[in-house]
Scaffold this motif. Sequence first.
Motif, PDB file in Angstrom:
ATOM      1  N   ASP A  45      31.306  31.087  38.564  1.00 52.43           N
ATOM      2  CA  ASP A  45      30.676  29.868  38.066  1.00 52.43           C
ATOM      3  C   ASP A  45      30.280  29.980  36.598  1.00 52.43           C
ATOM      4  O   ASP A  45      29.863  28.988  35.991  1.00 52.43           O
ATOM      5  CB  ASP A  45      29.435  29.528  38.898  1.00 52.43           C
ATOM      6  N   VAL A  46      30.376  31.184  36.040  1.00 49.87           N
ATOM      7  CA  VAL A  46      30.039  31.397  34.627  1.00 49.87           C
ATOM      8  C   VAL A  46      31.309  31.283  33.791  1.00 49.87           C
ATOM      9  O   VAL A  46      32.248  32.060  33.956  1.00 49.87           O
ATOM     10  CB  VAL A  46      29.386  32.776  34.416  1.00 49.87           C
ATOM     11  N   LEU A  47      31.348  30.285  32.914  1.00 50.77           N
ATOM     12  CA  LEU A  47      32.516  30.064  32.071  1.00 50.77           C
ATOM     13  C   LEU A  47      32.334  30.802  30.744  1.00 50.77           C
ATOM     14  O   LEU A  47      31.409  30.536  29.988  1.00 50.77           O
ATOM     15  CB  LEU A  47      32.708  28.562  31.806  1.00 50.77           C
ATOM     16  N   LEU A  48      33.236  31.739  30.481  1.00 51.84           N
ATOM     17  CA  LEU A  48      33.176  32.497  29.234  1.00 51.84           C
ATOM     18  C   LEU A  48      33.841  31.748  28.082  1.00 51.84           C
ATOM     19  O   LEU A  48      33.594  32.054  26.926  1.00 51.84           O
ATOM     20  CB  LEU A  48      33.857  33.865  29.417  1.00 51.84           C
ATOM     21  N   GLY A  49      34.690  30.803  28.419  1.00 50.85           N
ATOM     22  CA  GLY A  49      35.376  30.038  27.389  1.00 50.85           C
ATOM     23  C   GLY A  49      36.775  29.668  27.840  1.00 50.85           C
ATOM     24  O   GLY A  49      37.137  29.836  29.011  1.00 50.85           O
ATOM     25  N   TYR A  50      37.542  29.161  26.916  1.00 54.92           N
ATOM     26  CA  TYR A  50      38.933  28.805  27.165  1.00 54.92           C
ATOM     27  C   TYR A  50      39.826  29.661  26.284  1.00 54.92           C
ATOM     28  O   TYR A  50      39.526  29.871  25.104  1.00 54.92           O
ATOM     29  CB  TYR A  50      39.192  27.322  26.878  1.00 54.92           C
ATOM     30  N   GLY A  51      40.916  30.129  26.839  1.00 51.31           N
ATOM     31  CA  GLY A  51      41.868  30.908  26.063  1.00 51.31           C
ATOM     32  C   GLY A  51      43.046  30.051  25.642  1.00 51.31           C
ATOM     33  O   GLY A  51      43.613  29.340  26.482  1.00 51.31           O
ATOM     34  N   ASP A  52      43.422  30.115  24.374  1.00 50.14           N
ATOM     35  CA  ASP A  52      44.543  29.304  23.898  1.00 50.14           C
ATOM     36  C   ASP A  52      45.830  29.641  24.662  1.00 50.14           C
ATOM     37  O   ASP A  52      46.511  28.754  25.164  1.00 50.14           O
ATOM     38  CB  ASP A  52      44.764  29.538  22.399  1.00 50.14           C
ATOM     39  N   LEU A  53      46.160  30.925  24.702  1.00 50.51           N
ATOM     40  CA  LEU A  53      47.342  31.405  25.430  1.00 50.51           C
ATOM     41  C   LEU A  53      46.890  32.570  26.296  1.00 50.51           C
ATOM     42  O   LEU A  53      46.407  33.586  25.784  1.00 50.51           O
ATOM     43  CB  LEU A  53      48.432  31.859  24.450  1.00 50.51           C
ATOM     44  N   VAL A  54      47.036  32.434  27.594  1.00 49.41           N
ATOM     45  CA  VAL A  54      46.440  33.399  28.522  1.00 49.41           C
ATOM     46  C   VAL A  54      47.520  34.050  29.386  1.00 49.41           C
ATOM     47  O   VAL A  54      48.343  33.373  29.999  1.00 49.41           O
ATOM     48  CB  VAL A  54      45.394  32.705  29.430  1.00 49.41           C
ATOM     49  N   TRP A  55      47.482  35.391  29.402  1.00 49.73           N
ATOM     50  CA  TRP A  55      48.349  36.162  30.292  1.00 49.73           C
ATOM     51  C   TRP A  55      47.473  36.945  31.271  1.00 49.73           C
ATOM     52  O   TRP A  55      46.536  37.642  30.863  1.00 49.73           O
ATOM     53  CB  TRP A  55      49.173  37.181  29.516  1.00 49.73           C
ATOM     54  N   GLN A  56      47.751  36.819  32.548  1.00 48.02           N
ATOM     55  CA  GLN A  56      47.156  37.657  33.585  1.00 48.02           C
ATOM     56  C   GLN A  56      48.307  38.219  34.400  1.00 48.02           C
ATOM     57  O   GLN A  56      48.950  37.499  35.167  1.00 48.02           O
ATOM     58  CB  GLN A  56      46.206  36.859  34.479  1.00 48.02           C
ATOM     59  N   ILE A  57      48.585  39.505  34.219  1.00 50.76           N
ATOM     60  CA  ILE A  57      49.773  40.112  34.811  1.00 50.76           C
ATOM     61  C   ILE A  57      49.394  41.398  35.533  1.00 50.76           C
ATOM     62  O   ILE A  57      48.616  42.208  35.017  1.00 50.76           O
ATOM     63  CB  ILE A  57      50.822  40.421  33.725  1.00 50.76           C
ATOM     64  N   GLU A  58      49.948  41.597  36.717  1.00 51.38           N
ATOM     65  CA  GLU A  58      49.775  42.854  37.432  1.00 51.38           C
ATOM     66  C   GLU A  58      51.028  43.700  37.235  1.00 51.38           C
ATOM     67  O   GLU A  58      52.137  43.275  37.554  1.00 51.38           O
ATOM     68  CB  GLU A  58      49.538  42.621  38.922  1.00 51.38           C
ATOM     69  N   LEU A  59      50.830  44.897  36.679  1.00 50.77           N
ATOM     70  CA  LEU A  59      51.945  45.798  36.413  1.00 50.77           C
ATOM     71  C   LEU A  59      52.388  46.488  37.705  1.00 50.77           C
ATOM     72  O   LEU A  59      51.643  46.527  38.699  1.00 50.77           O
ATOM     73  CB  LEU A  59      51.534  46.839  35.380  1.00 50.77           C
ATOM     74  N   PRO A  60      53.607  47.032  37.730  1.00 51.47           N
ATOM     75  CA  PRO A  60      54.115  47.712  38.939  1.00 51.47           C
ATOM     76  C   PRO A  60      53.201  48.823  39.438  1.00 51.47           C
ATOM     77  O   PRO A  60      53.163  49.108  40.644  1.00 51.47           O
ATOM     78  CB  PRO A  60      55.472  48.265  38.480  1.00 51.47           C
ATOM     79  N   ASP A  61      52.466  49.471  38.518  1.00 47.67           N
ATOM     80  CA  ASP A  61      51.583  50.568  38.938  1.00 47.67           C
ATOM     81  C   ASP A  61      50.218  50.067  39.391  1.00 47.67           C
ATOM     82  O   ASP A  61      49.316  50.870  39.674  1.00 47.67           O
ATOM     83  CB  ASP A  61      51.428  51.585  37.812  1.00 47.67           C
ATOM     84  N   GLY A  62      50.042  48.735  39.454  1.00 51.55           N
ATOM     85  CA  GLY A  62      48.792  48.173  39.947  1.00 51.55           C
ATOM     86  C   GLY A  62      47.789  47.822  38.874  1.00 51.55           C
ATOM     87  O   GLY A  62      46.780  47.168  39.164  1.00 51.55           O
ATOM     88  N   ARG A  63      48.034  48.223  37.648  1.00 50.97           N
ATOM     89  CA  ARG A  63      47.111  47.883  36.570  1.00 50.97           C
ATOM     90  C   ARG A  63      47.189  46.390  36.236  1.00 50.97           C
ATOM     91  O   ARG A  63      48.238  45.769  36.387  1.00 50.97           O
ATOM     92  CB  ARG A  63      47.422  48.697  35.314  1.00 50.97           C
ATOM     93  N   GLN A  64      46.079  45.848  35.773  1.00 48.93           N
ATOM     94  CA  GLN A  64      46.006  44.441  35.405  1.00 48.93           C
ATOM     95  C   GLN A  64      46.013  44.298  33.880  1.00 48.93           C
ATOM     96  O   GLN A  64      45.292  45.008  33.179  1.00 48.93           O
ATOM     97  CB  GLN A  64      44.720  43.809  35.957  1.00 48.93           C
ATOM     98  N   VAL A  65      46.840  43.403  33.393  1.00 48.60           N
ATOM     99  CA  VAL A  65      46.823  43.047  31.973  1.00 48.60           C
ATOM    100  C   VAL A  65      46.158  41.686  31.851  1.00 48.60           C
ATOM    101  O   VAL A  65      46.597  40.710  32.459  1.00 48.60           O
ATOM    102  CB  VAL A  65      48.249  42.985  31.386  1.00 48.60           C
ATOM    103  N   ARG A  66      45.082  41.639  31.092  1.00 53.50           N
ATOM    104  CA  ARG A  66      44.384  40.379  30.839  1.00 53.50           C
ATOM    105  C   ARG A  66      44.322  40.190  29.330  1.00 53.50           C
ATOM    106  O   ARG A  66      43.538  40.838  28.649  1.00 53.50           O
ATOM    107  CB  ARG A  66      42.996  40.397  31.470  1.00 53.50           C
ATOM    108  N   LEU A  67      45.177  39.310  28.855  1.00 50.26           N
ATOM    109  CA  LEU A  67      45.378  39.169  27.413  1.00 50.26           C
ATOM    110  C   LEU A  67      45.242  37.705  27.008  1.00 50.26           C
ATOM    111  O   LEU A  67      45.737  36.808  27.687  1.00 50.26           O
ATOM    112  CB  LEU A  67      46.779  39.679  27.045  1.00 50.26           C
ATOM    113  N   ILE A  68      44.569  37.486  25.888  1.00 50.22           N
ATOM    114  CA  ILE A  68      44.399  36.131  25.340  1.00 50.22           C
ATOM    115  C   ILE A  68      44.907  36.122  23.903  1.00 50.22           C
ATOM    116  O   ILE A  68      44.507  36.955  23.085  1.00 50.22           O
ATOM    117  CB  ILE A  68      42.924  35.686  25.365  1.00 50.22           C
ATOM    118  N   GLY A  69      45.786  35.176  23.609  1.00 51.54           N
ATOM    119  CA  GLY A  69      46.199  34.945  22.232  1.00 51.54           C
ATOM    120  C   GLY A  69      45.431  33.749  21.704  1.00 51.54           C
ATOM    121  O   GLY A  69      45.504  32.663  22.274  1.00 51.54           O
TER     122      GLY A  69
END
Length: 340
Positions: free
Chosen positions: A223-247
């Motif tokens: 319920d807590v909004l941190l903001g809006y990301g212009d370009l947002v990537w949320q990707i799970e890598l094959p090894d299970g790691r999460q990539v959370r990237l905002i351009g």
Amino acid sequence: MTTAFPATPFTIADGRALGFTERQLGSPTLHRPFKGVRSITSPSSLIERAEALACALPAGAAFSHITSAQLQGLPLSYALEADERLHVIRPINRPHLRRALVVGHRAVHARALTTAHGLPVVGLADTWVDLGELAGRSKPLGLDDAIVVGDACATALRSTAPLKQALSRRVRPRGKILLTEALELIRVGSWSPRETQARIMFVRAGLPEPKPNQPISASWNRDVLLGYGDLVWQIELPDGRQVRLIGEYQGAEFHSEDEQREHDDFRRRRLEDDGWLVIEIWAADMATTAARWAIIRRFAEELHVPESTLALHDTDPHFFSRHAIDVAIARDDVWRGRRC
């Protein structure tokens, strides 16, 4: 008898109906923005000029093409904005509209009409299709321009479906091939032309497609909004790691002031404290081929995309459609063959 001229533009016929004499209507103190129209001030802005013309337009006519796009706030390239004429459309069975500084169009297919600033205009989806008439060699609309305008229309309409439907309703409209290709990259959610241009640059490079202007909720409380990301990537890598990237595209006009930079820095820290990586994108990052390749490589590294898989040579802005380029290549091959 009426002694004061109306504050808004009026036709000569309206002036006569109000009781003004021919001599009064011919007064040199009145401006003549268009044939048969009078006004007490000289219209200067687009809206003022459109208002002056609107009072003399026949029933069923509406502003279209570039004028419709401008009145509805669509982002246009400098080449399109350079056309200062007013574009007006009316049904094909009505006489052609001929006035100085006005481009008259006649519609074979019906357009959805709406209003902007109190003026009749062609609806967003049909305006986007109409702009296709301005695509091609020696014309101002390019492929990326159509994507930018399409993003703005789709975002306002909350769907790309109206654009597809408007295009499909036309029989062989001019620019259809370019518009059809543009539809492949038009998305809902873009808030600025530069965001659209950055997104299609990354996609053409072979990176996973980001989601535009996504709300970012705190990991500890949705319920807590941190903001809006212009370009947002949320990707799970094959090894299970999460990539959370905002351009984040940072336009110098809005993000270089100290107060705005402080706001941006605070927002960025909140996102990074919650595990997001934020990379800023500036106009300089997209200004040259070398700069584009550099920013793409930086995002590719964070997204774990091998550089060997990137299509860097396809990331310059695109003006012509694939079909137009193929036709040009074929024509060139024929010309070379004849020379041999």
